[in-house]
Scaffold this active site. Structure first.
Site, PDB file in Angstrom:
ATOM      1  N   CYS A 114       0.809  -1.223   0.000  1.00  0.00           N
ATOM      2  CA  CYS A 114       0.000   0.000   0.000  1.00  0.00           C
ATOM      3  C   CYS A 114       0.841   1.272   0.000  1.00  0.00           C
ATOM      4  O   CYS A 114       0.321   2.366  -0.235  1.00  0.00           O
ATOM      5  CB  CYS A 114      -0.950   0.002   1.200  1.00  0.00           C
ATOM      6  N   HIS A 254      -2.884   7.194   3.052  1.00  0.00           N
ATOM      7  CA  HIS A 254      -3.367   6.006   2.340  1.00  0.00           C
ATOM      8  C   HIS A 254      -4.780   5.700   2.811  1.00  0.00           C
ATOM      9  O   HIS A 254      -5.070   5.716   4.008  1.00  0.00           O
ATOM     10  CB  HIS A 254      -2.434   4.828   2.630  1.00  0.00           C
ATOM     11  N   ASN A 284     -10.270   0.556  -0.213  1.00  0.00           N
ATOM     12  CA  ASN A 284      -8.813   0.518  -0.174  1.00  0.00           C
ATOM     13  C   ASN A 284      -8.308  -0.001  -1.512  1.00  0.00           C
ATOM     14  O   ASN A 284      -8.502  -1.163  -1.851  1.00  0.00           O
ATOM     15  CB  ASN A 284      -8.365  -0.398   0.972  1.00  0.00           C
TER      16      ASN A 284
END
Length: 331
Positions: A114, A254, A284
């Protein structure tokens, strides 16, 4: 000294929407449970068979080239950040490079989970500042649905599919990537990984039957480390550059989980109106989440805006990046 600036940005999400009501018919969950715990209302899913992360990346890169008017032969390098490569080999970057007609460009993949966007931006910065390359495309392409277990109520509400791409070029002004801090801690391995499919545990009937080819996450451990590490790396970058919360125009974390975003922003004391968030409608999207959020909020960004980005992912790998926006929205 030449700085590495983002001179263009574009993104792509698939058309198909998977909302919480639809998800509740697939697994034992409901909208209230998902919204309260992760803050996601819907996510986009690439459903067409035979299309992988490269398809998402190709759409984003072609859009970037068209919107910036950049001739394909001027691109020197394409770096793809992904945790969902089309194949074990060759690289997803090579597929995108070929399909987009970037025949003069070299390409390779980066796997930083990520944190892929900020890690890849640091690499692009090094290439630009050294003078090795002049025009670089950083593309983050993630078909997260390919590694999501839709029988696992703890993880399946989290993830969506998307890609985003930026054009990175040199600039003599005090703009672009100014500073970054990055860390990796391999003790995070058991808490967040795909257990099978690699050389340690190759694919077999047993691994498929055990559902070991999906994201495995121990939520409490990941939450604890994500909040602590995103917070500390952001603080360090701010301190090194003499930045206070008042100096920052935008904070872009993020988009992992709304609770994590709120916890990090709250502890940094960043006003809510300065935190860019799109997780409600995108979920996500791993490495794509930060550039996707930037692209969808670019109408609010102005040349000279000071932006701190931070991310945390499997590995554990995490960090923060300080960037001064270089795109004038009027142009």
């Amino acid at each position: 000294m030449q700085h590495a600036i983002i001179s263009g940005i574009a993104s792509y999400v698939p058309d198909d929407i998977l909302d919480n009501e639809m998800l509740s018919k697939m697994v034992d969950t409901n909208d209230e449970w998902i919204t309260t715990r992760v803050g996601v209302k819907e996510r986009r899913i690439l459903k067409e068979e035979g299309k992988g992360s490269s398809y998402l990346g190709i759409q984003a890169v072609n859009k970037l080239l068209a919107e910036t008017g950049t001739p394909k032969e001027e691109i020197d390098l394409l770096v793809c950040a992904t945790s969902n490569p089309d194949y074990r080999f060759p690289s997803t970057a090579s597929v995108i490079q070929h399909e987009c007609g970037l025949h003069h460009a070299y390409g390779y993949d980066i796997q930083a989970a990520c944190a892929g966007f900020i890690v890849t931006m640091q690499a692009a910065r090094a290439y630009i500042e050294s003078g090795l390359y002049k025009k670089i495309i950083v593309v983050c392409a993630e078909k997260m649905s390919s590694m999501t277990n839709y029988d696992d109520r703890a993880t399946c509400p989290l993830f969506g599919d998307a890609a985003a791409a930026v054009l990175v070029e040199p600039c003599n002004e005090e703009l672009g990537v100014i500073d970054g801090e990055f860390h990796v801690d391999g003790t995070g391995l058991p808490h967040l990984l795909m257990k099978a499919g690699g050389s340690v545990l190759p694919a077999s009937h047993a691994t498929v039957d055990a559902a070991e080819h999906y994201v495995y996450q121990e939520g409490r451990a990941v939450y604890k480390h994500a909040v602590s590490d995103m917070l500390s790396s952001s603080q360090h970058v701010m301190e090194r550059n003499g930045l206070t919360v008042d100096d920052i125009d935008w904070f872009v974390p993020h988009q992992a989980n709304l609770r994590i975003i709120e916890a990090v922003g709250g502890r940094l004391k960043v006003p809510e109106e300065k935190v860019l968030v799109n997780i409600q409608h995108r979920g996500n999207t791993s490495a794509a989440s930060i550039p996707l959020c930037l692209d969808e909020c670019k109408g609010r960004l102005h040349k000279g805006d000071k932006i701190v980005m931070t991310a945390f992912g499997a590995g554990f790998t995490w960090g923060a990046l300080y960037l001064i926006w270089a795109i004038d929205p009027k142009k």
